[in-house]
Design an enzyme around this catalytic site. Structure first.
Site, PDB file in Angstrom:
ATOM      1  CB  VAL A  16      -1.183   2.967   5.162  1.00 37.61           C
ATOM      2  CG1 VAL A  16      -1.713   1.818   6.011  1.00 37.61           C
ATOM      3  CG2 VAL A  16      -2.305   3.966   4.884  1.00 37.61           C
ATOM      4  N   GLY A  17       2.001   2.407   5.263  1.00 41.04           N
ATOM      5  CA  GLY A  17       3.102   1.463   5.516  1.00 41.04           C
ATOM      6  C   GLY A  17       3.975   1.893   6.687  1.00 41.04           C
TER       7      GLY A  17
ATOM      8  CD  GLU B 191       7.041  -5.628  -1.912  1.00 41.33           C
ATOM      9  OE1 GLU B 191       7.395  -4.681  -2.635  1.00 41.33           O
ATOM     10  OE2 GLU B 191       7.718  -6.660  -1.758  1.00 41.33           O
TER      11      GLU B 191
ATOM     12  CB  CYS C 141       3.660   0.047  -7.036  1.00 40.88           C
ATOM     13  SG  CYS C 141       3.915  -1.619  -7.653  1.00 40.88           S
TER      14      CYS C 141
ATOM     15  N   GLY D 272       0.831  -1.206   0.000  1.00 40.74           N
ATOM     16  CA  GLY D 272       0.000   0.000   0.000  1.00 40.74           C
ATOM     17  C   GLY D 272       0.857   1.245   0.000  1.00 40.74           C
ATOM     18  CB  SER D 273      -0.087   4.723   0.637  1.00 43.41           C
ATOM     19  OG  SER D 273      -0.688   4.533   1.901  1.00 43.41           O
TER      20      SER D 273
HETATM   21  P1  NAD Z   1      -3.500   2.263   1.028  1.00 42.34           P
HETATM   22  O1  NAD Z   1      -2.244   2.435   1.795  1.00 42.34           O
HETATM   23  O2  NAD Z   1      -4.511   3.323   1.097  1.00 42.34           O
HETATM   24  O3  NAD Z   1      -4.235   0.904   1.466  1.00 42.34           O
HETATM   25  C1  NAD Z   1      -3.571  -0.351   1.458  1.00 42.34           C
HETATM   26  C2  NAD Z   1      -4.245  -1.295   2.439  1.00 42.34           C
HETATM   27  O4  NAD Z   1      -4.041  -0.829   3.778  1.00 42.34           O
HETATM   28  C3  NAD Z   1      -5.755  -1.386   2.262  1.00 42.34           C
HETATM   29  O5  NAD Z   1      -6.137  -2.735   2.412  1.00 42.34           O
HETATM   30  C4  NAD Z   1      -6.275  -0.509   3.392  1.00 42.34           C
HETATM   31  O6  NAD Z   1      -7.594  -0.823   3.801  1.00 42.34           O
HETATM   32  C5  NAD Z   1      -5.284  -0.836   4.483  1.00 42.34           C
HETATM   33  N1  NAD Z   1      -5.171   0.143   5.570  1.00 42.34           N
HETATM   34  C6  NAD Z   1      -5.485   1.463   5.560  1.00 42.34           C
HETATM   35  N2  NAD Z   1      -5.159   2.027   6.754  1.00 42.34           N
HETATM   36  C7  NAD Z   1      -4.647   1.036   7.522  1.00 42.34           C
HETATM   37  C8  NAD Z   1      -4.103   0.986   8.845  1.00 42.34           C
HETATM   38  N3  NAD Z   1      -4.042   2.066   9.623  1.00 42.34           N
HETATM   39  N4  NAD Z   1      -3.642  -0.194   9.301  1.00 42.34           N
HETATM   40  C9  NAD Z   1      -3.660  -1.295   8.525  1.00 42.34           C
HETATM   41  N5  NAD Z   1      -4.163  -1.311   7.248  1.00 42.34           N
HETATM   42  C10 NAD Z   1      -4.640  -0.153   6.767  1.00 42.34           C
HETATM   43  O7  NAD Z   1      -3.057   1.996  -0.500  1.00 42.34           O
HETATM   44  P2  NAD Z   1      -3.958   1.927  -1.811  1.00 42.34           P
HETATM   45  O8  NAD Z   1      -4.447   3.291  -2.148  1.00 42.34           O
HETATM   46  O9  NAD Z   1      -4.924   0.818  -1.716  1.00 42.34           O
HETATM   47  O10 NAD Z   1      -2.855   1.474  -2.901  1.00 42.34           O
HETATM   48  C11 NAD Z   1      -2.029   2.341  -3.616  1.00 42.34           C
HETATM   49  C12 NAD Z   1      -0.641   2.378  -3.022  1.00 42.34           C
HETATM   50  O11 NAD Z   1      -0.091   1.061  -2.947  1.00 42.34           O
HETATM   51  C13 NAD Z   1       0.334   3.169  -3.883  1.00 42.34           C
HETATM   52  O12 NAD Z   1       1.151   3.943  -3.055  1.00 42.34           O
HETATM   53  C14 NAD Z   1       1.130   2.092  -4.593  1.00 42.34           C
HETATM   54  O13 NAD Z   1       2.405   2.502  -5.029  1.00 42.34           O
HETATM   55  C15 NAD Z   1       1.211   1.048  -3.526  1.00 42.34           C
HETATM   56  N6  NAD Z   1       1.518  -0.262  -4.082  1.00 42.34           N
HETATM   57  C16 NAD Z   1       2.778  -0.753  -3.910  1.00 42.34           C
HETATM   58  C17 NAD Z   1       3.126  -1.972  -4.470  1.00 42.34           C
HETATM   59  C18 NAD Z   1       4.505  -2.515  -4.329  1.00 42.34           C
HETATM   60  O14 NAD Z   1       4.695  -3.689  -4.601  1.00 42.34           O
HETATM   61  N7  NAD Z   1       5.488  -1.734  -3.913  1.00 42.34           N
HETATM   62  C19 NAD Z   1       2.165  -2.707  -5.182  1.00 42.34           C
HETATM   63  C20 NAD Z   1       0.887  -2.185  -5.318  1.00 42.34           C
HETATM   64  C21 NAD Z   1       0.571  -0.947  -4.756  1.00 42.34           C
END
Ligand code: NAD
Length: 534
Positions: free
Chosen positions: A268-269, A286, A320, A264-265
């Protein structure tokens, strides 16, 4: 995604009338065994389907149609499901690894039989074009193959002991329950990367998908569940808990989940990484990318131009690994930009399910707002907008989240400027001009993220520099190509999180390693010559 909170538990259940769905959507859902027209769908699976928590809405980004309402877990149900996953792990860890591989082979067959329709569901719910949706499912299938082989090759090591009659083994054992939190943009493949290696290693899994793509996760789980059931294995080997932030936080905080794999982002990561660390769990992160392509004067233009076009516009800039920064050598910049603008002008935009469409919608309305803000910032800072820069306004696209792919030449190439240093998850390509490769590499490396990068040159000396210690600091370092395959470990460095998934040595993260010293002799000497005799 819209998360509907209901104040009185169960008031919505049964109260909603059956829904009528477009034929476009219902053909896909019914082929995947997802009830069409049901008022609500259960969004939790741990051997059984249920769910009486919050309601998630799956909204088609192309038409705005509500595809389904899905019930997440209540906190109590979440707790129950985690308990089932733990039991499933206790069972699965006793199944020999090659037998687990046979299970994965069957999952491969079941998934492959549904590849095209599952790919269509990805297009319907996430918004990527059909060939990319199918390609995403193919990626899952490919990793199945990889994991089947791996199930006979997850080898430990025999290490020489300094003590006579002793031997040392490094043994990989299953780690437990793995929590897999995924992003919206790869609603199928990312679970595959994790689940398949993790099951080969002997673990049970809890999947919390993006709250805006619950149907993809339900369809995949149904396929996996049918194979688990056929083999008499607990369904909770592949537990699904749909939901939002609350569910994610509960998984991240759970001490019953030794490994959390989060995609994810960066924002949040950062929270997830700290929380898992604070309980001494393991995490695979990731996170966001902010990827550059560098074009040297000797680059093969007929290859480089379409590659940048795909890199920047593919998945409507929602990969990503999307190309967000283009560094052009000053000598070829005008001709490269001219060819690229011509390609941008030909883009066919529309329903991602229609053959020939190359540009689908952004995933959500909110993403359109983020795109608008970024373009506005570029304009205000004096950037030249060479292509795009606004929403599509023809009537046929008005119900969806369609934005024009944008090429901009910002006033400054300073990598510290927010324009260059942040990931905007939309099809915006910023262009900078350079004179020496060293300068371009410096800019490539100067941003916080470190996922993917690409150099276009035919000069072997440039290649040596690019892939060596003075070269790109990203996890993916391409020369004359774009994209990634499953064979190499996938992931990025720096604020992308240092995670590695899929190929390479990624499987080694899904096990706990035991260093086992075994004494076959009749004496018990201490190592390092220590004498403790009495
Ligand atoms: P996001 O961070 O908004 O959400 C990702 C996940 O985290 C979702 O399932 C969400 O419900 C969950 N989440 C949200 N808040 C949380 C918390 N406090 N604790 C635990 N889980 C929580 O990301 P998104 O908008 O769904 O995806 C886009 C992002 O993901 C972009 O930044 C993209 O670059 C990244 N991404 C990275 C890779 C990689 O392999 N590096 C692959 C795909 C996407």
């Amino acid at each position: 995604m819209i998360l509907l909170r209901h104040t009185v538990s169960g008031t919505l259940r049964g109260a909603r009338p059956a829904r009528s769905l477009s034929t476009r959507a219902s053909a896909i859902l019914s082929s995947l065994d997802i009830p069409v027209g049901a008022a609500e769908l259960p969004g939790v699976y741990d051997g059984q389907w249920y769910g009486s928590g919050d309601v998630l809405e799956s909204v088609c980004p192309t038409t705005g149609e509500v595809l389904a309402r899905v019930r997440s877990a209540t906190p109590h149900e979440l707790h129950e499901a985690l308990g089932k996953s733990k039991d499933a792990y206790l069972h699965l860890r006793t199944v020999p690894a090659p037998k687990r591989g046979e299970l994965l082979r069957q999952i491969r067959e079941a998934l492959s039989a549904k590849r095209d329709v599952l790919g269509a569901l990805v297009s319907l719910e996430m918004g990527k074009i059909k060939t990319e949706g199918i390609g995403e499912v193919q990626e899952f299938v490919d990793i199945c193959d990889y994991a089947v082989g791996l199930s006979r090759m997850m080898n430990g090591r025999v290490v020489a002991s300094e003590r006579p009659g002793h031997t040392i083994l490094e043994v990989p054992n299953p780690i437990g329950v793995v929590g897999v939190l995924t992003a919206f943009n790869f609603p199928v493949a990312v679970y595959g990367w994790n689940f398949l290696l993790s099951v080969a290693a002997g673990n049970a899994n809890v999947w919390k998908p993006s709250p805006s793509t619950p149907l993809c996760s339900i369809a995949v789980t149904k396929i996996i569940a049918s194979v688990l059931e056929k083999n008499g294995l607990p369904g909770a080997v592949s537990t699904l808990i749909t939901g939002g932030k609350d569910v994610g936080e509960a998984i991240v905080e759970s001490r019953d989940i030794p490994l959390v794999s989060f995609t994810g982002s960066e924002a949040v990561g950062r929270v997830v990484g700290k929380t898992v660390q604070s309980r001494f769990g393991k995490s695979i992160l990731e996170l966001g990318g902010n990827n550059a392509s560098i074009i040297m004067p000797d680059a093969d233009m007929p290859l480089a131009v379409p590659a940048v076009f795909f890199g920047a516009i593919g998945t409507a800039g929602q990969r990503c690994t999307s190309t967000r920064r283009l560094y052009l050598h000053r000598a070829i910049a005008p001709q490269f930009l001219d060819a690229l603008q011509k390609l941008y002008a030909t883009i066919s935009v529309g329903d991602p399910l229609v053959d020939g469409t190359l540009l689908g919608p952004l995933h959500t309305r909110a993403a359109v707002g983020i795109y608008d803000d970024a373009v506005q910032r570029l304009r205000q800072s004096g950037a030249d907008i060479l292509a795009g820069g606004k929403k599509y306004d023809h009537a046929a696209l008005s119900q969806g989240n369609f934005v024009q792919p944008t090429i901009s030449v910002p006033k400054t190439a300073d990598p510290a400027d927010k324009i260059w240093s942040t990931e905007t998850f939309a099809p915006i390509l910023n262009v900078g001009l350079f004179d020496e490769l060293e300068q371009a590499i410096e800019w490539n490396n100067a941003v916080p993220q470190g996922l993917s990068s690409s150099l276009w040159t035919r000069d072997i000396r440039n290649v040596g520099k690019w892939i060596g210690p003075e070269g790109s600091d990203a996890g993916i370092v391409n020369v004359g190509t774009s994209g990634a395959e499953i064979g190499a470990a996938f992931g990025g460095n720096k604020s992308t999180g240092w995670g590695r998934e899929s190929g390479g040595d990624a499987w080694k993260q899904y096990v706990r390693w035991s260093a086992c010293t075994v004494n076959f002799s009749n004496a018990a000497p201490l190592a390092q010559g220590v004498d403790f005799s009495t």
